[in-house]
Scaffold this active site. Sequence first.
Site, PDB file in Angstrom:
ATOM      1  CG  ASP A 193      -0.372  -0.013   2.524  1.00  0.00           C
ATOM      2  OD1 ASP A 193       0.872  -0.136   2.607  1.00  0.00           O
ATOM      3  OD2 ASP A 193      -1.117   0.092   3.526  1.00  0.00           O
ATOM      4  CB  SER A 194       4.574   1.723  -0.041  1.00  0.00           C
ATOM      5  OG  SER A 194       4.822   0.589  -0.851  1.00  0.00           O
ATOM      6  CD  GLU A 251       0.430  -1.649   7.948  1.00  0.00           C
ATOM      7  OE1 GLU A 251       0.103  -0.924   8.913  1.00  0.00           O
ATOM      8  OE2 GLU A 251       0.950  -1.204   6.911  1.00  0.00           O
ATOM      9  CD  GLU A 310       7.666  -0.524   7.495  1.00  0.00           C
ATOM     10  OE1 GLU A 310       6.752  -1.269   7.077  1.00  0.00           O
ATOM     11  OE2 GLU A 310       7.835   0.644   7.108  1.00  0.00           O
TER      12      GLU A 310
HETATM   13  O1  KIV Z   1       3.546  -1.129   1.587  1.00  0.00           O
HETATM   14  C1  KIV Z   1       4.702  -1.580   1.568  1.00  0.00           C
HETATM   15  O2  KIV Z   1       5.483  -1.325   0.650  1.00  0.00           O
HETATM   16  C2  KIV Z   1       5.102  -2.419   2.696  1.00  0.00           C
HETATM   17  C3  KIV Z   1       6.519  -2.881   2.762  1.00  0.00           C
HETATM   18  C4  KIV Z   1       7.436  -1.762   2.945  1.00  0.00           C
HETATM   19  C5  KIV Z   1       6.711  -3.944   3.778  1.00  0.00           C
HETATM   20  O3  KIV Z   1       4.313  -2.706   3.517  1.00  0.00           O
END
Ligand code: KIV
Length: 311
Positions: A69-70, A140, A207
Amino acid sequence: MQALSVADGGALEDIVSLTPIGEPRQKITVATLRDKKLQHQPITCLTAYDYASARLVDEAAIDIILVGDSLAQTMLGYENTLSVTVDEMLHHTRAVRRGVKHAFLVADMPYGSFHVTVDETIRNAARFVKEGGAEAVKMEGGEKRADLIRRVIDAEIPVAGHIGLTPQSVNVLGGYKVQGKTLGAIEQLMHDAVALDRAGVACIYLEGIPREVAAMITAEVETPTIGIGAGPECDGQVLVFHDILNLTFGPPAKFVRRYAEAAALITDAVQAFRADVLSRQYPSDGESYHLPRETQQTLETVLERKQGVRR
Ligand code: KIV
């Protein structure tokens, strides 16, 4: 260029691929990840958010591709990950799916999509499998999400856990801060990891936690751990595609290693195109289509006749 392998007698410095030539690439599954942990083989993971990046990452033999979701920030320009929706995540997951053949494909469940009833969570998770082609969903949260995660796994959907600095909790954590620095916080992280391990997750993303804590968790659980800002003792490492390429328009976090300067490369190419157009260097004759010779001759005759009639 043909990749050279040790089997071909290539010197170590000549080797550009660690996948032996002629050996069919294996499809990565939950079982492969477990085997890799057992055999102490590092697991590689990168994010990808579209077809082109997915193909490149998959063809580079990365084990896990995460549609994180980044993408809210890297692709959509949002301030944080909180506003990205299930439909937006699915749009990107489908594109990535079309580019992936070998890697294990994990899609992030966005904020709000599993903070609902169990039934709605399973419905949302199933969309990532049915519509997005994901092989696992990532959620998460640790101990307090373990029962929910178990229910999703019971619905035949593999789940990746994610604990430590969980960006969807940014407002509760009060910012993007390293977690697990006090004895109480370490104890909670251990409970979180063990709860996810017992729930049967496919892997656990760790993380933004101290290296020492990640090492303790990795030694404690049977599930492979994939670290980001969690030190080298994790079973695998993940980084964000845009971070390793410097496509993020800002200073990197401490754990990010830049492997290329893609922003500079793209800027140079775009500026060169602009300059060529302004100076009429682009397109050249060789970059233009031409009429077939016969049509050209007929056209010239017609034009000459027209000019004759005008005179
Ligand atoms: O959303 C993301 O890219 C992540 C990773 C950094 C683990 O959750």
